[in-house]
Design a protein around this motif. Sequence first.
Motif, PDB file in Angstrom:
ATOM      1  N   GLY A 108      16.591 -28.685  43.872  1.00 58.01           N
ATOM      2  CA  GLY A 108      15.246 -28.678  44.515  1.00 58.01           C
ATOM      3  C   GLY A 108      14.881 -27.344  45.478  1.00 58.01           C
ATOM      4  N   ILE A 109      15.450 -26.174  45.034  1.00 49.17           N
ATOM      5  CA  ILE A 109      15.242 -24.933  45.504  1.00 49.17           C
ATOM      6  C   ILE A 109      14.119 -24.368  45.248  1.00 49.17           C
ATOM      7  CG2 ILE A 109      16.321 -22.940  46.251  1.00 49.17           C
ATOM      8  CD1 ILE A 109      19.167 -24.065  45.221  1.00 49.17           C
ATOM      9  N   SER A 110      13.415 -23.763  46.396  1.00 53.51           N
ATOM     10  CA  SER A 110      12.246 -23.145  45.918  1.00 53.51           C
ATOM     11  C   SER A 110      12.180 -21.502  46.469  1.00 53.51           C
ATOM     12  CB  SER A 110      10.774 -23.756  46.307  1.00 53.51           C
ATOM     13  OG  SER A 110      11.002 -23.779  47.656  1.00 53.51           O
ATOM     14  N   GLU A 111      11.195 -21.069  46.911  1.00 55.86           N
ATOM     15  CA  GLU A 111      11.093 -19.443  47.070  1.00 55.86           C
ATOM     16  C   GLU A 111      11.869 -19.543  48.552  1.00 55.86           C
ATOM     17  OE1 GLU A 111       7.511 -16.715  49.132  1.00 55.86           O
ATOM     18  OE2 GLU A 111       7.001 -18.513  48.151  1.00 55.86           O
ATOM     19  N   GLU A 112      11.771 -20.198  49.471  1.00 52.71           N
ATOM     20  CA  GLU A 112      12.512 -20.077  50.887  1.00 52.71           C
ATOM     21  C   GLU A 112      13.996 -19.972  50.704  1.00 52.71           C
ATOM     22  OE1 GLU A 112      11.094 -18.830  53.803  1.00 52.71           O
ATOM     23  OE2 GLU A 112       9.343 -18.613  52.479  1.00 52.71           O
ATOM     24  N   ASN A 136      15.675 -24.796  39.079  1.00 55.85           N
ATOM     25  CA  ASN A 136      15.095 -24.843  40.519  1.00 55.85           C
ATOM     26  C   ASN A 136      13.533 -24.164  40.313  1.00 55.85           C
ATOM     27  OD1 ASN A 136      17.147 -26.055  42.294  1.00 55.85           O
ATOM     28  ND2 ASN A 136      18.199 -24.243  41.344  1.00 55.85           N
ATOM     29  N   ASP A 137      12.798 -23.923  41.238  1.00 55.38           N
ATOM     30  CA  ASP A 137      11.525 -23.369  41.178  1.00 55.38           C
ATOM     31  C   ASP A 137      11.082 -22.439  42.334  1.00 55.38           C
ATOM     32  OD1 ASP A 137       8.920 -23.005  40.669  1.00 55.38           O
ATOM     33  OD2 ASP A 137       8.130 -25.094  40.994  1.00 55.38           O
ATOM     34  N   PRO A 138      11.377 -21.415  42.093  1.00 59.26           N
ATOM     35  CA  PRO A 138      11.249 -20.251  43.351  1.00 59.26           C
ATOM     36  C   PRO A 138      10.185 -19.465  43.137  1.00 59.26           C
ATOM     37  CG  PRO A 138      12.360 -19.190  41.274  1.00 59.26           C
ATOM     38  CD  PRO A 138      12.153 -20.449  40.993  1.00 59.26           C
ATOM     39  N   GLY A 139       9.385 -19.791  42.100  1.00 58.45           N
ATOM     40  CA  GLY A 139       8.084 -18.753  42.374  1.00 58.45           C
ATOM     41  C   GLY A 139       8.486 -17.397  41.949  1.00 58.45           C
ATOM     42  N   GLN A 140       7.479 -16.576  41.891  1.00 58.15           N
ATOM     43  CA  GLN A 140       7.439 -15.166  41.570  1.00 58.15           C
ATOM     44  C   GLN A 140       8.295 -14.427  42.561  1.00 58.15           C
ATOM     45  OE1 GLN A 140       3.904 -13.501  40.028  1.00 58.15           O
ATOM     46  NE2 GLN A 140       4.563 -13.447  37.980  1.00 58.15           N
ATOM     47  N   SER A 141       8.128 -14.744  43.899  1.00 54.14           N
ATOM     48  CA  SER A 141       8.760 -13.923  44.930  1.00 54.14           C
ATOM     49  C   SER A 141      10.335 -14.256  45.087  1.00 54.14           C
ATOM     50  CB  SER A 141       7.916 -14.342  46.072  1.00 54.14           C
ATOM     51  OG  SER A 141       8.050 -15.754  46.529  1.00 54.14           O
ATOM     52  N   GLY A 142      10.483 -15.406  44.829  1.00 56.47           N
ATOM     53  CA  GLY A 142      11.956 -15.837  44.721  1.00 56.47           C
ATOM     54  C   GLY A 142      12.627 -15.201  43.783  1.00 56.47           C
ATOM     55  N   VAL A 143      12.073 -15.163  42.494  1.00 56.71           N
ATOM     56  CA  VAL A 143      12.855 -14.290  41.330  1.00 56.71           C
ATOM     57  C   VAL A 143      13.007 -12.863  41.718  1.00 56.71           C
ATOM     58  CG1 VAL A 143      12.633 -13.705  38.964  1.00 56.71           C
ATOM     59  CG2 VAL A 143      12.351 -15.855  39.633  1.00 56.71           C
ATOM     60  N   PRO A 182       9.687 -10.873  32.596  1.00 58.16           N
ATOM     61  CA  PRO A 182       8.688 -11.586  32.243  1.00 58.16           C
ATOM     62  C   PRO A 182       8.328 -12.541  33.304  1.00 58.16           C
ATOM     63  CG  PRO A 182      10.552 -11.884  30.700  1.00 58.16           C
ATOM     64  CD  PRO A 182      10.713 -10.572  31.445  1.00 58.16           C
ATOM     65  N   LEU A 183       9.433 -12.946  33.972  1.00 60.99           N
ATOM     66  CA  LEU A 183       9.176 -13.867  35.168  1.00 60.99           C
ATOM     67  C   LEU A 183       8.348 -13.396  36.227  1.00 60.99           C
ATOM     68  CD1 LEU A 183      12.990 -15.391  35.389  1.00 60.99           C
ATOM     69  CD2 LEU A 183      11.175 -16.101  34.085  1.00 60.99           C
ATOM     70  N   LEU A 184       8.243 -12.042  36.267  1.00 65.04           N
ATOM     71  CA  LEU A 184       7.143 -11.201  37.300  1.00 65.04           C
ATOM     72  C   LEU A 184       6.117 -10.955  36.787  1.00 65.04           C
ATOM     73  CD1 LEU A 184      10.006  -8.989  38.703  1.00 65.04           C
ATOM     74  CD2 LEU A 184       9.346 -11.265  39.632  1.00 65.04           C
ATOM     75  N   CYS A 212       8.734 -19.696  34.976  1.00 61.64           N
ATOM     76  CA  CYS A 212       7.947 -18.899  34.138  1.00 61.64           C
ATOM     77  C   CYS A 212       6.578 -19.156  34.753  1.00 61.64           C
ATOM     78  CB  CYS A 212       7.920 -19.377  32.662  1.00 61.64           C
ATOM     79  SG  CYS A 212       6.574 -18.494  31.763  1.00 61.64           S
ATOM     80  N   LYS A 213       5.733 -18.101  35.236  1.00 68.20           N
ATOM     81  CA  LYS A 213       4.479 -18.640  36.002  1.00 68.20           C
ATOM     82  C   LYS A 213       3.274 -17.743  34.994  1.00 68.20           C
ATOM     83  CE  LYS A 213       6.398 -20.414  39.140  1.00 68.20           C
ATOM     84  NZ  LYS A 213       6.466 -21.933  39.373  1.00 68.20           N
ATOM     85  N   LEU A 214       3.489 -17.524  33.762  1.00 71.29           N
ATOM     86  CA  LEU A 214       2.581 -17.067  32.860  1.00 71.29           C
ATOM     87  C   LEU A 214       1.025 -17.619  32.976  1.00 71.29           C
ATOM     88  CD1 LEU A 214       4.364 -15.875  29.698  1.00 71.29           C
ATOM     89  CD2 LEU A 214       3.615 -14.231  31.385  1.00 71.29           C
ATOM     90  N   SER A 215       0.231 -16.763  33.277  1.00 70.38           N
ATOM     91  CA  SER A 215      -1.271 -17.610  32.995  1.00 70.38           C
ATOM     92  C   SER A 215      -1.973 -17.144  31.809  1.00 70.38           C
ATOM     93  CB  SER A 215      -1.991 -17.261  34.284  1.00 70.38           C
ATOM     94  OG  SER A 215      -2.176 -15.825  34.187  1.00 70.38           O
ATOM     95  N   THR A 216      -1.606 -16.025  31.149  1.00 70.34           N
ATOM     96  CA  THR A 216      -2.191 -15.630  29.890  1.00 70.34           C
ATOM     97  C   THR A 216      -0.929 -15.330  28.936  1.00 70.34           C
ATOM     98  OG1 THR A 216      -4.111 -14.646  31.106  1.00 70.34           O
ATOM     99  CG2 THR A 216      -3.533 -13.731  28.756  1.00 70.34           C
ATOM    100  N   LEU A 217      -1.149 -15.885  27.780  1.00 67.68           N
ATOM    101  CA  LEU A 217      -0.177 -15.568  26.514  1.00 67.68           C
ATOM    102  C   LEU A 217      -1.066 -15.137  25.460  1.00 67.68           C
ATOM    103  CD1 LEU A 217       2.599 -15.581  25.377  1.00 67.68           C
ATOM    104  CD2 LEU A 217       2.275 -17.974  25.074  1.00 67.68           C
TER     105      LEU A 217
END
Length: 276
Positions: A108-112, A136-143, A182-184, A212-217
Amino acid sequence: MSVYFLSSGFWVLLLMNLSLHELGDTRVNQITALLQDKHCKLNTLMLCDCGLTEESCSALATVLRSNSTLKELDLSNNNLQDSGVKKLQNGLEDTNCTLENLRLSNCGISEEGYKALASALRSNPSHLTKLDLTGNDPGQSGVKELSDLLQDPKCQLKTLRFLSLAADEACQFLTAVMCKNPLLLRELNLSERELGDTRVIQIAALLQDKHCKLSTLILCRCSITEKQCIILTSALKLNPSLLRELELSKNELKNIGVNHLCDVLKDSHCKLETLR
C-alpha cells in the motif's frame, strides 16, 4: 521454518520465517525485542502476509538501528502504507543498519513512501543492493525519485523491482526504443514497429501495472492481429481508468478484435476519449 547454524557448541538462529502467520503488531513487538538482544545473530527475517500495519514498523526500525547482523527483511503483503515506510526510514538511515535486501511488495505504498525510501538510501547508500516494490502505486514522481537515486554513484542498488517480470521486460525494451523510462511518460508511440506476440504480451503487462500512467498509446501499422488485440483489451479491462487515447489504425484486428474493444468501451471505468 527456521534455519540454525552450529557455532562453538551453541545453536544460533540465522533465519526466521513467520510468513503467513497472523502475528499482528503485538507479536511483532515481542519478536523485535528478542532481535535487539546482543546475542542475536539473525540475518534473515521473513514476515510476509502477517497482518502487520504501520505500528509494527516503529519496532522494526529499532531493530534496524540496533541489529547490524540483519541482512534481509521481507515485509511483503502487509498494509504498511506510507506512514509505515516513513517509520522504517528512521532505521534505514541509521549508520548501524547494514540491510542488503528489503522486500515491500504489495504494502500500500504510494508517492510519499517512495520519497521516504529514496531519502533514506541517499542518507545511508552503502549497503542495500536489492529493493522490491512491486504491486505498489507511487505515481510518476515516486518512480522518478528512485530512478534518480540509481544515478547516484554512491547508491549500491543492483536490483530495483517495480514491476512484474513481463512488465519489467517491456520497460527495458521501451526504454531502449524511447531513450526514456516509459513509467515517466504520458504518451507512447510505437507506430510502424513489428511487435509480435511476445512484445504485445509484455506491453499488456505494463498497461496493467499501477506504475504505468500512460494516457496515450499509439500502435499504428504494428501488424497487430486479432489475437494480440484481445491481449491488449484484456489489460485495459484490468486497468481501464487512465488511458484517454488509443490508436490502432492499419492493423489486422478483424471483427473479433473490434468486438473486444467494444467490451472495453462498455466498462463504466473506461475513460477513453479517442479511439482510432
